[in-house]
Design a protein around this motif. Structure first.
Motif, PDB file in Angstrom:
ATOM      1  N   HIS A   1      13.121 -19.226  -4.368  1.00 34.11           N
ATOM      2  CA  HIS A   1      13.454 -19.526  -2.979  1.00 34.11           C
ATOM      3  C   HIS A   1      13.298 -18.350  -2.025  1.00 34.11           C
ATOM      4  O   HIS A   1      13.701 -18.432  -0.870  1.00 34.11           O
ATOM      5  N   GLU A   2      12.754 -17.240  -2.489  1.00 31.00           N
ATOM      6  CA  GLU A   2      12.581 -16.094  -1.602  1.00 31.00           C
ATOM      7  C   GLU A   2      11.492 -15.159  -2.126  1.00 31.00           C
ATOM      8  O   GLU A   2      11.175 -15.146  -3.297  1.00 31.00           O
ATOM      9  N   THR A   3      10.953 -14.393  -1.211  1.00 31.29           N
ATOM     10  CA  THR A   3       9.976 -13.364  -1.532  1.00 31.29           C
ATOM     11  C   THR A   3      10.397 -12.102  -0.796  1.00 31.29           C
ATOM     12  O   THR A   3      10.755 -12.156   0.371  1.00 31.29           O
ATOM     13  N   TYR A   4      10.396 -10.979  -1.502  1.00 30.90           N
ATOM     14  CA  TYR A   4      10.748  -9.706  -0.884  1.00 30.90           C
ATOM     15  C   TYR A   4      10.025  -8.592  -1.622  1.00 30.90           C
ATOM     16  O   TYR A   4       9.285  -8.843  -2.571  1.00 30.90           O
ATOM     17  N   HIS A   5      10.201  -7.364  -1.188  1.00 33.19           N
ATOM     18  CA  HIS A   5       9.575  -6.206  -1.827  1.00 33.19           C
ATOM     19  C   HIS A   5      10.655  -5.217  -2.230  1.00 33.19           C
ATOM     20  O   HIS A   5      11.702  -5.141  -1.589  1.00 33.19           O
ATOM     21  N   ARG A   6      10.405  -4.465  -3.272  1.00 34.05           N
ATOM     22  CA  ARG A   6      11.338  -3.430  -3.719  1.00 34.05           C
ATOM     23  C   ARG A   6      10.531  -2.219  -4.175  1.00 34.05           C
ATOM     24  O   ARG A   6       9.349  -2.336  -4.511  1.00 34.05           O
ATOM     25  N   LEU A   7      11.187  -1.071  -4.171  1.00 33.22           N
ATOM     26  CA  LEU A   7      10.532   0.107  -4.722  1.00 33.22           C
ATOM     27  C   LEU A   7      10.620   0.048  -6.245  1.00 33.22           C
ATOM     28  O   LEU A   7      11.588  -0.492  -6.791  1.00 33.22           O
ATOM     29  N   PRO A   8       9.635   0.583  -6.945  1.00 29.29           N
ATOM     30  CA  PRO A   8       9.672   0.567  -8.405  1.00 29.29           C
ATOM     31  C   PRO A   8      10.901   1.295  -8.945  1.00 29.29           C
ATOM     32  O   PRO A   8      11.323   2.320  -8.410  1.00 29.29           O
ATOM     33  N   VAL A   9      11.465   0.764 -10.008  1.00 29.37           N
ATOM     34  CA  VAL A   9      12.651   1.354 -10.628  1.00 29.37           C
ATOM     35  C   VAL A   9      12.313   2.706 -11.247  1.00 29.37           C
ATOM     36  O   VAL A   9      13.144   3.605 -11.278  1.00 29.37           O
ATOM     37  N   ALA A  10      11.094   2.890 -11.682  1.00 28.97           N
ATOM     38  CA  ALA A  10      10.691   4.108 -12.390  1.00 28.97           C
ATOM     39  C   ALA A  10      10.630   5.344 -11.490  1.00 28.97           C
ATOM     40  O   ALA A  10      10.419   6.444 -11.986  1.00 28.97           O
ATOM     41  N   LEU A  11      10.813   5.177 -10.175  1.00 36.07           N
ATOM     42  CA  LEU A  11      10.768   6.349  -9.287  1.00 36.07           C
ATOM     43  C   LEU A  11      11.876   7.336  -9.622  1.00 36.07           C
ATOM     44  O   LEU A  11      11.684   8.545  -9.534  1.00 36.07           O
TER      45      LEU A  11
ATOM     46  N   ARG B   1       0.819  -1.216   0.000  1.00 36.46           N
ATOM     47  CA  ARG B   1       0.000   0.000   0.000  1.00 36.46           C
ATOM     48  C   ARG B   1       0.851   1.263   0.000  1.00 36.46           C
ATOM     49  O   ARG B   1       0.376   2.327  -0.396  1.00 36.46           O
ATOM     50  N   THR B   2       2.101   1.140   0.423  1.00 35.80           N
ATOM     51  CA  THR B   2       3.008   2.291   0.434  1.00 35.80           C
ATOM     52  C   THR B   2       3.686   2.469  -0.913  1.00 35.80           C
ATOM     53  O   THR B   2       4.261   3.516  -1.179  1.00 35.80           O
ATOM     54  N   GLY B   3       3.635   1.475  -1.772  1.00 35.04           N
ATOM     55  CA  GLY B   3       4.221   1.619  -3.101  1.00 35.04           C
ATOM     56  C   GLY B   3       5.284   0.605  -3.436  1.00 35.04           C
ATOM     57  O   GLY B   3       5.845   0.621  -4.533  1.00 35.04           O
ATOM     58  N   PHE B   4       5.593  -0.302  -2.505  1.00 32.48           N
ATOM     59  CA  PHE B   4       6.581  -1.346  -2.779  1.00 32.48           C
ATOM     60  C   PHE B   4       5.965  -2.407  -3.683  1.00 32.48           C
ATOM     61  O   PHE B   4       4.765  -2.666  -3.628  1.00 32.48           O
TER      62      PHE B   4
END
Length: 75
Positions: A44-54, A34-37
């Motif tokens: 083998h893993e799950t994570y969140h990242r900020l969009p590259v287009a920022l 909801r914050t934008g990640f």
């Protein structure tokens, strides 16, 4: 829920320079999204990242600070 499942690490990856969030429980995942990640699901893993287009580092920092504030508000 185990304390280890609630641990979340948010920071800039030293190799790619991307802002990444690793760990956390389902509630933390929801707040990050909801914050934008963006969720990243690998074999083998799950994570969140900020969009590259920022683009601007200031915008990345603003969103990361907002995510931390929201996460702290629920815990």
């Amino acid at each position: 829920m185990a304390l280890a499942d609630r641990s979340l690490i948010l920071g800039r990856d030293e190799h790619s320079g991307e802002v990444l969030a690793r760990g956390g429980d389902p509630e933390a995942h929801s707040i990050l999204q909801r914050t934008g990640f963006v969720p990243v699901v690998r074999l083998h893993e799950t994570y969140h990242r900020l969009p590259v287009a920022l683009g601007a580092e200031e915008e990345e920092e603003r969103l990361a600070i907002r995510a931390v504030a929201r996460l702290r508000a629920v815990r």
